[in-house]
Design a protein around this motif. Structure first.
Motif, mmCIF file in Angstrom:
data_model
loop_
_atom_site.group_PDB
_atom_site.id
_atom_site.type_symbol
_atom_site.label_atom_id
_atom_site.label_comp_id
_atom_site.label_asym_id
_atom_site.label_seq_id
_atom_site.Cartn_x
_atom_site.Cartn_y
_atom_site.Cartn_z
ATOM 1 N N ASN A 609 0.817 -1.220 0.000
ATOM 2 C CA ASN A 609 0.000 0.000 0.000
ATOM 3 C C ASN A 609 0.850 1.270 0.000
ATOM 4 O O ASN A 609 0.342 2.353 0.330
ATOM 5 C CB ASN A 609 -0.926 0.000 1.222
ATOM 6 C CG ASN A 609 -1.900 -1.163 1.192
ATOM 7 O OD1 ASN A 609 -2.713 -1.282 0.279
ATOM 8 N ND2 ASN A 609 -1.799 -2.037 2.191
ATOM 9 N N PRO A 611 2.428 4.621 -0.966
ATOM 10 C CA PRO A 611 1.900 5.651 -1.871
ATOM 11 C C PRO A 611 2.928 6.144 -2.904
ATOM 12 O O PRO A 611 3.253 7.328 -2.979
ATOM 13 C CB PRO A 611 1.497 6.766 -0.906
ATOM 14 C CG PRO A 611 2.451 6.638 0.233
ATOM 15 C CD PRO A 611 2.699 5.165 0.385
ATOM 16 N N TYR A 650 10.983 8.202 -2.033
ATOM 17 C CA TYR A 650 10.152 7.981 -0.844
ATOM 18 C C TYR A 650 11.001 8.034 0.427
ATOM 19 O O TYR A 650 10.631 8.688 1.411
ATOM 20 C CB TYR A 650 9.436 6.633 -0.951
ATOM 21 C CG TYR A 650 8.770 6.208 0.341
ATOM 22 C CD1 TYR A 650 7.558 6.766 0.739
ATOM 23 C CD2 TYR A 650 9.371 5.262 1.177
ATOM 24 C CE1 TYR A 650 6.953 6.387 1.933
ATOM 25 C CE2 TYR A 650 8.770 4.879 2.373
ATOM 26 C CZ TYR A 650 7.571 5.446 2.741
ATOM 27 O OH TYR A 650 6.982 5.078 3.923
#
Length: 669
Positions: A609, A611, A650
């Motif tokens: 999950n 992003p 990230y």
């Protein structure tokens, strides 16, 4: 001193087995289970870090035994032996003591991929290892079997679901507690022996099998993913029944090179080394294999065996009609046995005899001990951190064949590193990793924990991206200073010697660079060397040493005051000069990889999950492997360069965000 210790070794072994009643209430910093190559290096390394260590083995007399081939090193494997020695391990010095035939493999190529190798005297190797362990401070040896692990809930302030705090001995022997534990079960973890149509429990012929409780604990209590692998060993042939006139003799190197950096010479006299012999399989061998498949249960198993050391049955089935090499190797100075390298087999004993008698030189041979196969459990190594601790279990480290490798050298390398980190964590020190830019040990561990295995893993030089920098000759320069200054597993004496060598090499190379002459002047000085006089450039002594037919001794004769003080290091200086341009070009790639490896990926990332723009396939790969660093993620099969860029962005965003909130950012590098 060593000779004296070896003379009383067997007497000492009779008294060093500790009574269980004396230890079952005691507590150790580190417990090492298993006395093979991984276990002995782990126990010695943990002790060198300052940890009080207990080594538990089923038979004290088999500590350090060469279970299969009586040899050490080779291409890739020899690099590991040199690195183990550079970190003050046992294997290199034991090889120098027990060696009976030394050679450098791959000499037709550059020194970076040479393979130091030696045939060994089985008894001498075992005695050396046992003698070293018996004289190691803070190390206790216990003869016994481990029935089970002692497991509790994990410490809440540390990652992991479980915590191992000791072992339970078999046969009501009680419990022994520890802060860290290293399992080095080899082929004994749920091991089965195969010969012909028959099988029996065990990990090595003549030794009892390991307790089933240990395997159950790993799979059912700790929830580790476990697989199954296989290996085998050839029959041992009685030497006097071999007709060596039908074979090719292969002599050892006249000037043997020791494995250990602290040994100037090997133990035996070079002229006393023993030869090996080469012969080949024939169509008769293929016929015997094909006719006996119905009584060979091991060969029909789906369990994966070693690709690079397959059984003769596998070679015949995979490559029909091909002639295969068989090396006849001595097992010791006074041994009456020969080891037929390349003839691992699991057919019935009478069929084994029929097969070997189809080989030139072995037409009248007699078998002393038949070959057999082994199947055993291994733990999928992607479940380990780079310091070889199980991710889900605090205090538990794994090393050797339990991690899916094959070979003495691979096992010993893991054992040393697991022992170092088990010792460090038991003393509340931070565990350490070895980068694949620094060592072949780093390559080995990174491959295991990052990619896993589906067949027994063997080291080759081709597995390293930085072969010209990670050479066997410079392992001490790469690892010994760190081993003393940071890791804490290297003695002051070895460290001082490494500093002396490093200083001398740097001074010698600086002296070579200070001598710059035209090609014509060099030609006048070195008249027998082919130097093109058409070159208009000035050549330094270092550049000239890169010529194949120029030796450091030649240059030292021409400039004795400048270079003669460094003649002790002639060969090493030649190699350093030869690879200097390549290493400089490689330095940028090494720095880039080290940057990626310094960016840690939090182990609780929800990749499914996350992003960021990642494909479903990439997310599943990352979620399954859970790489420890960005560098490890980049080497996973199926991970694209674009995915690495997104991960990098990230990590950097999270690092800045957490800096702004005052949160701990250590997991982000």
């Amino acid at each position: 001193m060593l000779v004296r210790r070896l003379r009383v070794l067997h007497k000492a072994l009779g008294t060093c087995s500790i009574q269980v009643a004396d230890v079952h209430t005691q507590h150790y910093d580190v417990i090492v289970v298993g006395g093979g190559h991984a276990g002995t290096e782990a126990a010695a390394a943990a002790s060198r870090t300052g940890a009080n260590t207990l080594l538990i083995t089923q038979k004290i007399q088999t500590i350090g035994a060469l279970s299969c081939n009586p040899s050490l090193g080779g291409v890739g494997k020899g690099h590991l032996v040199k690195e183990i020695d550079a970190l003050d391990g046992l294997m290199g010095r034991a090889g120098d003591w027990a060696g009976i035939h030394f050679s450098i493999l791959n000499r037709s190529k550059g020194p970076a991929v040479w393979g130091p190798r030696a045939q060994l005297d089985r008894g001498h190797y075992r005695d050396f290892i046992q003698s070293e362990l018996l004289s190691t401070e803070r190390l206790t040896i216990l003869e016994g079997s481990v029935e089970d692990l002692l497991v509790s809930a994990a410490d809440p302030d540390k990652p992991g679901r479980h915590k191992v705090y000791g072992i339970r001995l078999a046969h009501g022997g009680g419990e022994i507690h520890s802060r860290s534990m290293v399992l080095t079960t080899g082929t004994f973890l749920s091991g089965s022996l195969f010969m012909g149509p028959h099988s029996s429990p065990g990990g090595r012929m003549g030794d009892p099998p390991s307790c089933v409780g240990l395997s159950y604990s790993l799979k059912e209590i700790l929830g580790l993913k476990v697989g199954r692998l296989r290996t085998g060993t050839p029959p041992r042939i009685i030497k006097d029944t071999i007709d060596f006139s039908c074979t090719e003799i292969r002599l050892p190197d006249e000037k043997p090179i020791p494995f250990s950096f602290i040994n100037a010479h090997i133990h035996c006299k070079p002229e006393e080394q023993l030869p090996c012999f080469l012969t080949h399989t024939t169509p008769g061998v293929e016929r015997v294999v094909n006719e006996s498949l119905h009584v060979n249960s091991h060969i029909h198993q789906d369990t994966k065996g070693p690709r690079y050391c397959p059984s003769i049955e596998s070679k015949v089935l995979r490559f029909p009609g091909r002639r295969h090499q068989v090396w006849l190797e001595p097992e010791g100075w006074t041994s009456d046995l020969m080891y037929p390298q390349g003839l691992s087999m699991t057919m019935p004993p009478d069929t084994q005899l029929c097969l070997i008698r189809e080989i030139p030189g072995l037409h009248k041979a007699q078998i002393h001990t038949p070959g057999y196969g082994v199947q055993y459990d291994f733990v999928c190594p992607t479940q380990l951190y780079p310091w070889l601790q199980v991710k889900s279990t605090q205090g538990l480290f794994l090393a050797g064949q339990i991690n899916g490798t094959t070979g003495y050298e691979e096992a010993a390398a893991q054992g040393l590193w697991a022992g170092v980190n088990a010792g460090r964590t038991s003393l509340s020190k931070v565990p350490l990793s070895l980068s694949r830019t620094q060592s072949y040990i780093g390559v080995l561990i990174d491959d295991l924990v990052g990619r896993g295995v589906n067949e027994p893993y063997r080291m080759f030089t081709s597995r390293s991206e930085f072969r010209t920098s990670l050479r066997p000759d410079n392992a001490d320069m790469r690892l010994t200073p760190r081993g003393f200054e940071e890791i804490g597993c290297v003695s002051q004496q070895r460290y001082n010697e490494a500093l002396r060598v490093k200083k001398s090499l740097n001074e010698a190379l600086s002296a070579l660079r200070s001598v710059s002459l035209s090609a014509t002047r060099w030609k006048n000085i070195l008249q027998h060397v082919n130097i093109s006089e058409t070159k208009s450039t000035i050549l330094s002594g270092e550049e000239l040493l890169q010529y194949k037919d120029v030796s450091f001794q030649m240059l030292a004769s021409a400039f004795p005051e400048l270079l003669a003080p460094y003649l002790e290091f002639s060969e090493r200086i030649k190699v350093e000069a030869l690879y200097h341009p390549h290493c400089e070009k490689q330095r940028r790639d090494i720095e880039r990889m080290q940057e990626e490896e310094s960016l840690y990926l939090p182990q609780d990332i929800d990749y499914l999950n996350l992003p960021v723009s990642l494909s479903k396939e990439v997310r599943e790969i990352l979620d399954s492997a859970r790489p420890h660093t960005l560098g490890a993620a980049s080497r996973l099969p199926g991970i694209t360069p674009a995915a690495i860029v997104h991960l990098l962005n990230y990590v950097q965003r999270e690092k800045k965000r957490n800096h702004g909130t005052g949160k701990d950012v250590s997991c982000f590098g």
